[in-house]
Write a protein that holds these residues in place. Structure first.
Motif, mmCIF file in Angstrom:
data_model
loop_
_atom_site.group_PDB
_atom_site.id
_atom_site.type_symbol
_atom_site.label_atom_id
_atom_site.label_comp_id
_atom_site.label_asym_id
_atom_site.label_seq_id
_atom_site.Cartn_x
_atom_site.Cartn_y
_atom_site.Cartn_z
ATOM 1 N N PHE A 80 -75.497 -19.177 67.952
ATOM 2 C CA PHE A 80 -74.494 -19.474 66.935
ATOM 3 C C PHE A 80 -73.868 -20.833 67.233
ATOM 4 C CE2 PHE A 80 -74.497 -14.828 67.228
ATOM 5 C CZ PHE A 80 -74.661 -14.481 65.894
ATOM 6 N N ASP A 81 -73.371 -21.483 66.170
ATOM 7 C CA ASP A 81 -72.607 -22.712 66.347
ATOM 8 C C ASP A 81 -71.149 -22.367 66.603
ATOM 9 O OD1 ASP A 81 -74.748 -24.456 66.011
ATOM 10 O OD2 ASP A 81 -74.591 -24.352 63.821
ATOM 11 N N LYS A 138 -66.621 -17.862 65.023
ATOM 12 C CA LYS A 138 -66.038 -17.154 66.154
ATOM 13 C C LYS A 138 -66.886 -15.920 66.483
ATOM 14 C CE LYS A 138 -62.405 -19.730 66.832
ATOM 15 N NZ LYS A 138 -62.210 -20.472 68.095
ATOM 16 N N ILE A 139 -67.374 -15.857 67.706
ATOM 17 C CA ILE A 139 -68.215 -14.753 68.138
ATOM 18 C C ILE A 139 -67.431 -13.906 69.125
ATOM 19 C CG2 ILE A 139 -70.413 -14.095 69.171
ATOM 20 C CD1 ILE A 139 -70.607 -15.607 66.505
ATOM 21 N N LEU A 158 -70.147 -19.073 76.319
ATOM 22 C CA LEU A 158 -70.701 -17.816 76.814
ATOM 23 C C LEU A 158 -71.224 -16.914 75.703
ATOM 24 C CD1 LEU A 158 -68.236 -16.885 79.693
ATOM 25 C CD2 LEU A 158 -70.649 -17.475 79.902
ATOM 26 N N ASN A 159 -70.467 -16.772 74.609
ATOM 27 C CA ASN A 159 -70.854 -15.835 73.562
ATOM 28 C C ASN A 159 -71.738 -16.451 72.489
ATOM 29 O OD1 ASN A 159 -69.459 -13.814 74.809
ATOM 30 N ND2 ASN A 159 -67.721 -13.825 73.413
ATOM 31 N N TYR A 160 -72.095 -17.728 72.661
ATOM 32 C CA TYR A 160 -72.868 -18.421 71.636
ATOM 33 C C TYR A 160 -74.325 -18.638 72.046
ATOM 34 C CZ TYR A 160 -68.302 -19.395 69.621
ATOM 35 O OH TYR A 160 -67.058 -19.263 69.083
ATOM 36 N N ILE A 161 -74.687 -18.131 73.217
ATOM 37 C CA ILE A 161 -76.014 -18.383 73.771
ATOM 38 C C ILE A 161 -76.663 -17.063 74.140
ATOM 39 C CG2 ILE A 161 -77.266 -19.482 75.686
ATOM 40 C CD1 ILE A 161 -74.986 -21.541 75.767
ATOM 41 N N CYS A 162 -77.948 -16.936 73.835
ATOM 42 C CA CYS A 162 -78.688 -15.716 74.160
ATOM 43 C C CYS A 162 -78.647 -15.485 75.672
ATOM 44 C CB CYS A 162 -80.131 -15.826 73.681
ATOM 45 S SG CYS A 162 -81.175 -14.419 74.157
#
Length: 649
Positions: free
Chosen positions: A314-315, A319-320, A302-306
């Motif tokens: 982000f890969d 940690k995002i 969820l937090n790694y995709i626009c």
């Protein structure tokens, strides 16, 4: 609520066809294999006949031939086959169960109900996306029985069911938006689906291939195919060669169709995107399987995709801590436009409530005589017309050459009076309004918001610190996920105390990007000396911390004043002379901090201190007698943090 008693719920009256209460309670507690859990979990739901899930690890299962689907004559074979393949091809670690039934208001349509596990979503991410990880997510979509993909596939509802609210469904608006985007942008047609479905059936694939190629070639190709009809493996290899050659020979329109007849290796670690079918899961096993695989990918990342375009930002090795938007100005523009205020994004993406103050803090850093130190990170401004062209950054030109342009951009943003209060009823979109002030201002604003590492939430009026005379009070949910995790572990073992940290306005641009750091006299980051030795200086007394907020030396700007009188605290950008103080939480251990006389603490390790609240106030209110070292005050702060943690999403 199972996650937190203060979890913010958006409720709507239930329709009676949702998950059972028992299913909610068992979703994480059962130790049985997932396939049996699925059956047991939903067997009590009489209103929907849940089909058991076959484990997705059975990769050698071939979808049953279309001609064998006779159970539901009102469904076209492609749709029936797609429904069956959901339970053959989607892992039971993701798919909890599902069903289909005729739509009550239109018997030409079918309602598909799918239940997805979401227990792998961590609690912080779940809060931000308004998801309860303890119960499956239910998705209902409507498809036409005969036209299927030639008619719009409609999203009906996305919700969760919880024992705490058995009469209501919990709406999941941000996940609903992801699903709606997929259904709108995936662009799958019946013709595409037929071609992709034929990949596993050489004879059907050959028939479709003959229908696409030119008439002049058809007889010759048909003879080749007929010679190989008795050996499916030979026919399959022949078709691979024929399709590949035809793609090279034919025009673009036909090539687009032929590529769906081309066999490709299965993706094992794909990054899926909505920009093109080639970036989505394969259609070999149907549109519904493609939808489920894409949803699993999105929900696990969820937090790694626009959140706008669906591109990976982000890969997973990084940690995002909050939802993200990619570097494209167009995505940031869409996110800020009024249409997304009606169709909201997770609020932690921007922390738009604090946008005005972020502008004031970067302004203070830019006009400081110490801008070489305070303006860190250094602005990166890309061309509004070409995102590949960098106009300003730390490597383009010199800081001395760029600083005047940066100051002009900032003053243009300040002249707008307020970004936070810019409403959807304005005549111009926010980007247009900014670029009328300065053509590079929106690109600068994009960088400013993107580099904000904190998730700010404005504190509701009923929870404000009444003793601190300002309404501009913000709660910081987290600053760094890894640090926050370690901090929680230490807090459980040692406990914590609270203290205020004050610093000149010019320093906060950097602090809000890199966290509180220990000053160093050699590099110019130590401003007030180190009378009690090295460390991060804090105080349980607000007035003592406020003494460190004194303004430093600034360059004068034409058309603006560096010492504006306090005139209108309703619009922060009209009052540039603000002070900033943070209320921090510190690990209560002897080797972590030293308690000196005169209400001074020094913290030797930046990882042992976390910023929890931040207060902005006009300079004249800085001498308040507020303390946070009494047991009753500490209890109140802890309870407030728990409350605001639940509301922060």
């Amino acid at each position: 609520h199972p996650v937190d008693s203060l979890y913010p719920l958006v409720l709507e009256q239930g329709s009676g066809d949702s998950l059972t209460t028992a299913a909610c309670l068992q979703s994480l507690s059962s130790s049985e294999p997932l396939t049996s859990v699925t059956n047991k979990k939903y067997e009590q739901s009489a209103s929907i006949n849940i089909t058991p899930v076959i484990d997705g690890s059975q990769k050698n299962i071939t979808p049953p031939p279309i001609s064998n689907i006779k159970k539901e004559p009102y469904l076209i074979p492609l749709l029936a086959n797609d429904i069956i393949d959901i339970f053959h091809r989607v892992s039971s670690k993701f798919l909890a169960g599902g069903s289909y039934e005729p739509a009550e208001d239109d018997y030409n349509c079918t309602i598909l109900t799918l239940h997805f596990f979401v227990d792998y979503i961590d609690k912080d991410t779940a809060f931000q996306w308004l998801v309860c990880p303890n119960v499956p997510l239910t998705v209902k979509i409507r498809v036409h029985n005969r036209l299927y993909l030639d008619e719009k596939v409609e999203l009906v509802r996305v919700f969760q069911k919880c024992e705490c609210h058995p009469s209501f469904d919990i709406k999941v608006p941000f996940i609903e938006r992801i699903i709606r985007d997929f259904l709108t942008k995936s662009g799958v047609t019946m013709q595409m689906l037929k071609l992709c479905r034929s990949i596993n059936d050489p004879k059907q694939r050959a028939e479709l291939f003959l229908n696409i190629i030119d008439k002049n070639k058809k007889k010759c190709v048909k003879d080749l195919i007929d010679d190989s009809q008795n050996d499916e493996e030979t026919l399959d290899s022949l078709l691979d060669c024929l399709v590949e050659q035809e793609i090279l020979d034919c025009g673009s329109k036909k090539g687009q169709l032929l590529k769906y007849l081309k066999k490709s290796k299965e993706r094992t670690s794909a990054h899926y995107e909505l920009s093109d079918q080639k970036y989505l899961p394969y259609l070999t096993y149907g549109f519904l399987v493609q939808f489920c695989l894409y949803m699993e990918y999105r929900l696990r990342n969820l937090n790694y995709i626009c959140v706008i375009c669906g591109k990976r930002t982000f890969d997973n090795d990084k940690k995002i801590g909050k939802p993200t938007i990619c570097d494209e100005l167009s995505c940031f523009t869409k996110a800020m436009d009024s249409e997304f205020r009606v169709d909201p994004l997770p609020p932690s993406i921007f922390s738009i409530e604090i946008a005005d103050f972020l502008i004031l803090l970067v302004r203070a850093a830019a006009i400081s005589t110490r801008y070489n130190i305070t303006l860190d990170p250094y602005p990166c401004v890309v061309s509004p017309c070409n995102s590949e062209q960098i106009l300003i950054d730390s490597h383009t030109g010199t800081k001395t050459e760029n600083i005047e342009a940066i100051r002009q951009i900032i003053e243009a943003l300040v002249s707008m009076q307020s970004i936070t209060q810019y409403g959807s009823d304005q005549k111009f979109e926010l980007r247009s309004k900014m670029e009328l002030k300065h053509v590079w201002s929106f690109s600068f604003f994009h960088w400013l918001m993107k580099t904000n590492r904190y998730h700010f939430s404005i504190i509701p009026p009923q929870y404000l610190f009444q003793a601190i005379n300002t309404k501009h009070q913000y709660f910081i949910r987290h600053e760094n996920l890894e640090k926050d995790k370690r901090f929680r572990e230490l807090r459980n073992n040692h406990g914590t105390i609270f203290a205020f940290h004050g610093s000149p306005q010019e320093n906060w641009h950097s602090i809000l990007r890199f966290g509180l750091q220990i000053g160093n006299a050699q590099n110019g980051t130590l401003l007030h000396g180190a009378a009690y030795g090295p460390g991060i200086y804090c105080s349980p007394n607000f007035a003592v911390a406020a003494g460190y907020c004194s303004r430093m030396n600034y360059y004068s700007l034409s058309g603006g004043s560096t010492s504006d009188p306090v005139a209108d605290v309703e619009t922060p950008l009209s009052t540039k002379n603000w002070s900033c103080i943070a209320l921090c939480e510190i690990i209560d251990a002897p080797d972590v901090y030293k308690n000196h006389h005169n209400d001074i603490y020094t913290v030797a390790n930046p990882d042992m201190i976390c910023t929890r609240f931040i207060f902005f106030f006009p300079s004249y209110t800085s001498r308040l007698q507020v303390r946070v070292d009494q047991a009753s005050e500490v209890t109140i702060i802890r309870n407030l943090i728990r409350t605001l943690n639940a509301l922060a999403s």
